[in-house]
Write an enzyme that holds these catalytic residues in place. Structure first.
Site, PDB file in Angstrom:
ATOM      1  N   HIS A 154       0.893  -1.358  -0.093  1.00  0.00           N
ATOM      2  CA  HIS A 154      -0.668   0.202  -0.249  1.00  0.00           C
ATOM      3  C   HIS A 154       1.061   1.200   0.100  1.00  0.00           C
ATOM      4  O   HIS A 154       1.565   0.992   0.879  1.00  0.00           O
ATOM      5  CB  HIS A 154      -1.023   0.341   1.223  1.00  0.00           C
ATOM      6  CG  HIS A 154      -1.825  -1.090   1.663  1.00  0.00           C
ATOM      7  ND1 HIS A 154      -1.179  -1.695   1.895  1.00  0.00           N
ATOM      8  CD2 HIS A 154      -3.517  -1.296   1.248  1.00  0.00           C
ATOM      9  CE1 HIS A 154      -2.214  -3.008   2.213  1.00  0.00           C
ATOM     10  NE2 HIS A 154      -3.529  -1.706   1.368  1.00  0.00           N
ATOM     11  N   GLU A 195     -10.889  -7.072  -4.475  1.00  0.00           N
ATOM     12  CA  GLU A 195     -10.748  -7.553  -3.620  1.00  0.00           C
ATOM     13  C   GLU A 195     -12.229  -7.937  -2.538  1.00  0.00           C
ATOM     14  O   GLU A 195     -12.261  -7.111  -1.953  1.00  0.00           O
ATOM     15  CB  GLU A 195      -9.909  -7.863  -2.835  1.00  0.00           C
ATOM     16  CG  GLU A 195      -9.714  -8.590  -1.544  1.00  0.00           C
ATOM     17  CD  GLU A 195      -8.236  -7.574  -0.772  1.00  0.00           C
ATOM     18  OE1 GLU A 195      -7.600  -7.341  -1.625  1.00  0.00           O
ATOM     19  OE2 GLU A 195      -7.758  -9.080   0.078  1.00  0.00           O
ATOM     20  N   GLU A 217      -9.429 -13.640  -1.724  1.00  0.00           N
ATOM     21  CA  GLU A 217      -9.286 -14.311  -0.722  1.00  0.00           C
ATOM     22  C   GLU A 217      -9.883 -14.857   0.152  1.00  0.00           C
ATOM     23  O   GLU A 217     -10.807 -14.740   0.317  1.00  0.00           O
ATOM     24  CB  GLU A 217      -8.466 -13.544   0.343  1.00  0.00           C
ATOM     25  CG  GLU A 217      -8.134 -12.558   1.888  1.00  0.00           C
ATOM     26  CD  GLU A 217      -7.465 -11.559   2.612  1.00  0.00           C
ATOM     27  OE1 GLU A 217      -7.350 -10.874   1.685  1.00  0.00           O
ATOM     28  OE2 GLU A 217      -8.122 -11.966   3.181  1.00  0.00           O
ATOM     29  N   HIS A 269     -11.473 -14.085   3.332  1.00  0.00           N
ATOM     30  CA  HIS A 269     -12.379 -13.233   2.693  1.00  0.00           C
ATOM     31  C   HIS A 269     -13.676 -13.800   2.001  1.00  0.00           C
ATOM     32  O   HIS A 269     -15.341 -13.931   2.617  1.00  0.00           O
ATOM     33  CB  HIS A 269     -12.302 -11.959   1.828  1.00  0.00           C
ATOM     34  CG  HIS A 269     -11.004 -10.845   2.308  1.00  0.00           C
ATOM     35  ND1 HIS A 269     -11.224 -10.355   0.726  1.00  0.00           N
ATOM     36  CD2 HIS A 269     -11.144 -10.909   3.300  1.00  0.00           C
ATOM     37  CE1 HIS A 269     -10.514  -9.134   2.257  1.00  0.00           C
ATOM     38  NE2 HIS A 269     -10.242 -10.207   3.284  1.00  0.00           N
ATOM     39  N   ASP A 317      -4.908 -14.311  -2.515  1.00  0.00           N
ATOM     40  CA  ASP A 317      -4.705 -13.616  -1.126  1.00  0.00           C
ATOM     41  C   ASP A 317      -4.680 -15.025  -0.734  1.00  0.00           C
ATOM     42  O   ASP A 317      -5.539 -15.298  -0.295  1.00  0.00           O
ATOM     43  CB  ASP A 317      -5.371 -12.562  -0.383  1.00  0.00           C
ATOM     44  CG  ASP A 317      -4.749 -11.525  -1.192  1.00  0.00           C
ATOM     45  OD1 ASP A 317      -4.191 -11.553  -1.460  1.00  0.00           O
ATOM     46  OD2 ASP A 317      -5.569 -10.496  -0.708  1.00  0.00           O
ATOM     47  N   ASP A 355     -11.557 -11.057  10.451  1.00  0.00           N
ATOM     48  CA  ASP A 355     -10.430 -11.962   9.623  1.00  0.00           C
ATOM     49  C   ASP A 355      -9.202 -11.830  10.569  1.00  0.00           C
ATOM     50  O   ASP A 355      -9.112 -11.043  11.251  1.00  0.00           O
ATOM     51  CB  ASP A 355     -10.366 -10.507   8.276  1.00  0.00           C
ATOM     52  CG  ASP A 355      -9.685  -9.883   7.064  1.00  0.00           C
ATOM     53  OD1 ASP A 355      -9.418 -11.835   7.012  1.00  0.00           O
ATOM     54  OD2 ASP A 355      -9.386  -9.702   6.307  1.00  0.00           O
ATOM     55  N   ASP A 409      -6.510 -13.635   8.865  1.00  0.00           N
ATOM     56  CA  ASP A 409      -5.711 -14.014   8.479  1.00  0.00           C
ATOM     57  C   ASP A 409      -4.525 -14.324   8.480  1.00  0.00           C
ATOM     58  O   ASP A 409      -2.823 -13.993   8.515  1.00  0.00           O
ATOM     59  CB  ASP A 409      -4.569 -11.633   8.084  1.00  0.00           C
ATOM     60  CG  ASP A 409      -5.758 -11.546   7.076  1.00  0.00           C
ATOM     61  OD1 ASP A 409      -6.456 -11.619   6.180  1.00  0.00           O
ATOM     62  OD2 ASP A 409      -5.496 -10.504   7.108  1.00  0.00           O
ATOM     63  N   ASP A 418      -1.555 -12.195   1.390  1.00  0.00           N
ATOM     64  CA  ASP A 418      -1.846 -11.748   2.944  1.00  0.00           C
ATOM     65  C   ASP A 418      -2.080 -12.140   4.314  1.00  0.00           C
ATOM     66  O   ASP A 418      -3.244 -12.696   4.585  1.00  0.00           O
ATOM     67  CB  ASP A 418      -3.433 -11.031   2.064  1.00  0.00           C
ATOM     68  CG  ASP A 418      -3.634  -9.467   2.542  1.00  0.00           C
ATOM     69  OD1 ASP A 418      -2.967  -9.442   3.585  1.00  0.00           O
ATOM     70  OD2 ASP A 418      -5.122  -9.232   2.112  1.00  0.00           O
TER      71      ASP A 418
END
Lengths: 436, 436, 436, 436
Positions: C102, C232, C268, C271, C296, C307, C309, C339
């Site tokens: 980012h 995404e 992802e 997600h 992801d 989430d 991750d 991710d």
């Protein structure tokens, strides 16, 4: 019906991991010794009569799909007996030694309790004969959920007449389980719960349930039945809330009503996940509370909010399940009951075998993985190391209940800012995966 | 900082249901008597210092959004004192008599425990003064989750040094709560749980938690603190599994470790729904177990899987909550703590007032609805009628634990097929709605 | 900061499945050919700068836990550059060729947009140099969620000033991605959604989002950036509802607003499961809609509603993921971006390596399993056989859209009761598991 | 069967909010004008034949509980006709003008399609007569899920013979719906989905579904049926994944296959919540996509993961539902179908009336609340004000697709840091609640 029920299916044999034969075991080798016990003694597999022989493939939106060749479309006593013979052929071909049943699965409801009991006796006499010397029930149970008179519950029905009827039914089911040499007796309270709190006196219902289970424990002793009484937690379905929500909720109930010494738990993996827990969590909770008595071996779908009762095929989950079993020193006199059913769309007779073989192999593969994990030892070491600071004098004082707040404050002042090492979860996951 | 913190906001008054003034009560009329008690005595409202004065609007994906005019961007002692004055102005303008706090919300962490304690003492002295004669803490608590050294838990940390540190911190927090006249002391075990069972010795951790809570109960007595000790169940977040999962799980823990007489429960509605239960279910479970001590008044979002801590605005839910409170004869010495926060996007100072007014009015509206329901009486009547078959001789025998299976079987045979009337759930729902 | 950032960590090598070395690959062998391609060309692994170098271990209830030795506690430009050098040492030691970022992760926010852009330029120039000839961004993206001015969204903010600001930020981020040789550019609309429908004009917001994405596609062409634009999907968190809920919702949006040819999807796994789908389902949905652009690579916890991750370590899920990738002919110019983040309690520098190695090995193991599955061929055969009745004349007419209801009715009458064979799900599961 | 079916039940009348009569309307006053239309024209209520007359109370764990006096235990044609007469007495006593049916609910399956069609014709002829001049079907539909030959789906079955059979069945159902003056025709794809991706060719199945729906749209035109074709989204149950998952997924499907102009959506509240959305969200999504055609008026239980099809009694939800309906300018030619059933334990004939009255009153109360909200105007004003910065020149340029990134960047630079006011969610909630 003459001759074999499963004519194309041989006795299932162990062929090892490289076999491509769907009708052979690749991991389950009954007499092979793993971690000091024969595989069959770790597993104590059992066939669930209801799913395997009474499962029709019906669902809330669909009619039955399964038309097994031996079924004649009736619910007659003759049909019940024929079905029982199919059951034992299945058991023998699969090479397991145990089965589980509900009273109303194996024999038809009569017009009166007396007639139902008499039907049951007749089928049970046949089952006794077919069991021979090596097969017996892992457990029996009473079906207190299908009949409309149980719509408000059995032990927790708002009607005293239903409570009495349920008691009579459990009494009989316990008697026949005892007669057949059953090793356990299970309570699954599918209707013992509520649909709405607005019209429910929860406290009164819980009191009734406790009275009922107390009477059951008394009756067990009276007839000299030494089997374990088991409660099977499930959070909901068919009710909105089932009183035996999960292992901890059921343990609280048993403690509150003084029933802790009389009951253990039958943990079902699909019920575990429906209650928001992993299966491994529920098994560990039951184990830690001294209540792990039996496992209903199945799995659910992580995206589905109802009981799918699928055969477990996930290797990782099976390994975690077996880890709890090994820590528990096995499950005997409990075992693994296949509370699992074919998908509605699986309509070949051979699918019954494929599914059970797959389920048995998956758990066997889990056991083999646990053996690898324990032999490697690094996961256990990682855990012991995490807590080693409690293997100190002050740790011992804490664990003995002798460390009061003044003393601890003094220590905290003395020690200053505490250090906190990494929990190494990713390393633990890597080690775990390497055993799969 | 001179003068008022909330210059545009008057003392909030009751203006009745037809008022359109966002800064007035439409349903909460503190001194009005409902069901034999003043509204304020039923509600015993409390402001949560952390959400109202330390909530920044930060979330896992976003920086703080709230910049209250009295904040100077520091975490200094001076700022802590100024904030405390804002707190009391807020309390007084809102017209409530209670507040709740974590030790680390009201005073900054120091470099050492001694320094932290001294900071705390300084702010607490001011709070004592600002409380005056009519305000006091509904409860205090120790923040055992924010600091990195609590990352593995406080009482259940794998590090003995952290256990001791946590003990020292609770000791001090209990002392200041006692000093301020607090009526309860709360334990929220946000980090007391696990992230993965693979690297966790759950049994050992549970034993540590029990030892810790036992020591806390001992210390309470030692210092003559008569407040209730409360555990606040929550299923998960921040941990994957929190040991105080729900009311029943916590009750099981208290019973197992002999702590049942020392602790009650602080039920939070958002935690209830995260654990798969309605808030009403958790309140009733706590009540039936004799453990309903306090309510964290908030709500979640039925489609969201984490703690949103929203102000409760649902009239139906509020009515059910108040039904449990009325059945419990009130909550004292507990009450309703607003463990609720402004949405991240609500950044006006007046939003703090609007949100609290809305939450207070919603519960007040719930209480008024309960009064209507009880005065009407038809819902209670419907329930009593449902169970009336147990108000018989045989029902009494069952409830007294004197009905064994033989006797019940005899009755069942004698009575024949039991009748089961309609549960009238839709009628119950209609009656309930008519009171809203 | 002089010398190595990860002094104890060697270049990670492939040592094969029997290795017990946590700092070695057991399954990922970059240059080994599987199914006609080198493993590294199937995987196209990328390191996520934000999790690996900006992840602090903070959570909604806890302060940061990770104190990497190279961090100096500031968010300065100098620190940003030092961190970038650490990133490239990490990439090189791990042996991957791609990274993702980012804009606001790699360079600090300035007081003005101009200053922020200038900060970004300075860090990007260094990154360009450090990339050398073989490393480049898999993708870049603009962080439109952390800053308080994005609290109502970027493209869907209720404020036109924020919309413009977001456009300017994306413009710049796209420019630097292009400059660095990035192969894709991603939009994750964390704040593009609503917290409550009560105060939201959803239709107007969706229109703004479409205008924004149209302008982005136009700008991409203008600057000659040939990378793929990716959206995404995520269902919620931080918003109650995110407009890019799942693959199908996003596809509908793209179709409705004429953007289908301009965007693909970055799926992802975590997600996917938060939206009620398996990861495999989302991948297949994206693939079937011609939209599978990037993955992801992470996983969630089936019992957790936010989430997490986590690094993917589930072999079965990895195999399904790779099945979709192989069916898609690979992902290029997309790839696998990690991710995924260390657990908050994992605080050793080596944990960063262990986690990535574990994630890479798991997907590599998945690819090897897919190769086994395809070589065996029985699963594909089972599927083809299921649908073979459509490989008929009438089947062809249906698939060509030429079979009307009259013709089909005639056929149905002629054919009589249709036969429906078993779906063989348990057999499919057995075959699938045998490849694991 | 002679005489009345519901002898104790009078024609239901409006008695106003103070009435305590369970068999009277308190809020629904058919001919009263609200917001410029008669209540009955806003609501267009319809009775679902299947739940009300074919619902048995059976569930996956329980046998039927409802034994309506007019049922003779058979599925004969004579019984079908008697039941149809009961249906119209029910409709008339309740005072509604519409009903909905599946082909197989109202007439028994025959041994062949021809026989089934002939059975259907006979019952439909009677229904036509009983409808008289004022009653007609809100919609008809074909039951493509109950029969075992639909176990793999209808339009998405792996068997071409089933596809053809389904086509023939829909053709006939559409014909009789047209004959009866039906205003819509619905597709609920309960079996159109998958149980496992392992044995499914999802892309091929989706293609078949599109071909089927295209043929249905063609057939509709051919016979001059002007009713709306409706698809009813549902995420899952009975399948693991249903292709019509939610409104957005279905819209994507319609767009992808060029069917957008031929179909609208029938939104069911319980299906909305099962897919992770609020009912209001699904209604708004359908409305914004120009697809809101009909509402299946029911509700689910926020803690339950399957379809409970309860009568909606939540006032807040009903108000939100009516807000969407009013924004849509009503639903005609669609309406509100009561796809809701009595709880299994509600077994009195009068419960059928109580439940429908409660559901109708709840929605009527919702409509009255919407009128209050709109008359008050402050909620609308709050929303308009939130977006007023887009009512500017630059806002207009954005909304017209004329604002490119260069221009926006220039503006962003010029404007500096954007301001972002409070979203006032708590105020919006307070205003909303004040209308309840």
């Amino acid at each position: 019906w003459e001759g074999e029920f499963f004519p194309g299916i041989p006795k299932i044999k162990y062929e090892g991991p490289s076999s491509k034969n769907p009708l052979a075991f690749k991991y389950y080798n009954a007499n092979e010794e793993i971690l000091g016990k024969k595989m069959k003694d770790w597993m104590r597999f059992s066939i669930a009569f209801w799913h395997t022989f009474r499962g029709t493939g019906g669902d809330p939106f669909g009619a039955p799909t399964k038309v097994w060749p031996w079924e004649d479309g009736t619910n007659s006593l003759a049909m019940a007996k024929r079905r029982m013979r199919a059951n034992f052929e299945f058991i023998n071909k699969l090479g397991v030694d145990r089965w589980c049943f509900h009273d109303r699965d194996i024999a038809p409801d009569g017009k009166t309790l007396t007639e139902s009991n008499s039907n049951l006796d007749e089928v049970v006499a046949l089952a006794k004969e077919l069991q021979g010397s090596h097969v017996k029930p892992l457990w029996g149970t009473a079906q207190l959920f299908m009949h409309p008179h149980y719509m408000h519950g059995g032990a927790t029905s708002s009607e005293v007449g239903v409570y009495a009827f349920a008691a009579a039914q459990v009494k009989k089911a316990m008697e026949v389980t005892h007669y057949l040499g059953g090793e356990n007796f299970v309570f699954w309270g599918g209707r013992e719960g509520y649909q709405s709190l607005l019209n429910t006196d929860m406290e009164r219902e819980l009191g009734h349930m406790a009275a009922f289970l107390k009477a059951a424990a008394d009756f067990k002793k009276k007839i000299g039945f030494n089997g374990t009484l088991l409660i099977e937690p499930k959070p909901q379905e068919p009710t909105k809330h089932q009183y035996d929500w999960d292992a901890a909720t059921t343990a609280n109930f048993l403690r509150k009503y003084g029933l802790l010494d009389e009951y253990k738990l039958n943990i079902e993996c699909n019920h575990a996940t429906l209650s928001g827990h992993s299966c491994h969590h529920e098994l560990e909770t039951a184990r830690i509370n001294g209540l792990l008595g039996n496992i209903d071996a199945n799995t659910g779908d992580p995206q589905i909010g109802w009981d799918t009762d699928q055969f477990l095929t996930d290797i990782s989950e099976a390994t975690l399940v077996m880890l709890s079993v090994v820590r528990n020193g096995g499950l005997a006199p409990g075992g693994f009951n296949f509370d699992a059913k074919l998908r509605r769309e699986s309509t070949d007779v051979e699918d019954l075998f494929i599914a059970h073989i797959s389920g048995m192999d998956t758990l066997a593969r889990g056991l083999r993985n646990v053996a690898k994990l324990l032999e490697d030892g690094s996961l256990d070491k990682l855990i012991r190391k995490r807590y080693e600071s409690f293997d100190s004098e002050i740790g011992a004082a804490i664990e003995a209940g002798k460390a009061d707040f003044e003393m601890l404050e003094k220590k905290a002042m003395e020690w200053g800012e505490p250090s906190v090492p990494s929990a190494k979860q990713e390393l633990a996951e890597m080690i775990f995966q390497s055993a799969l």
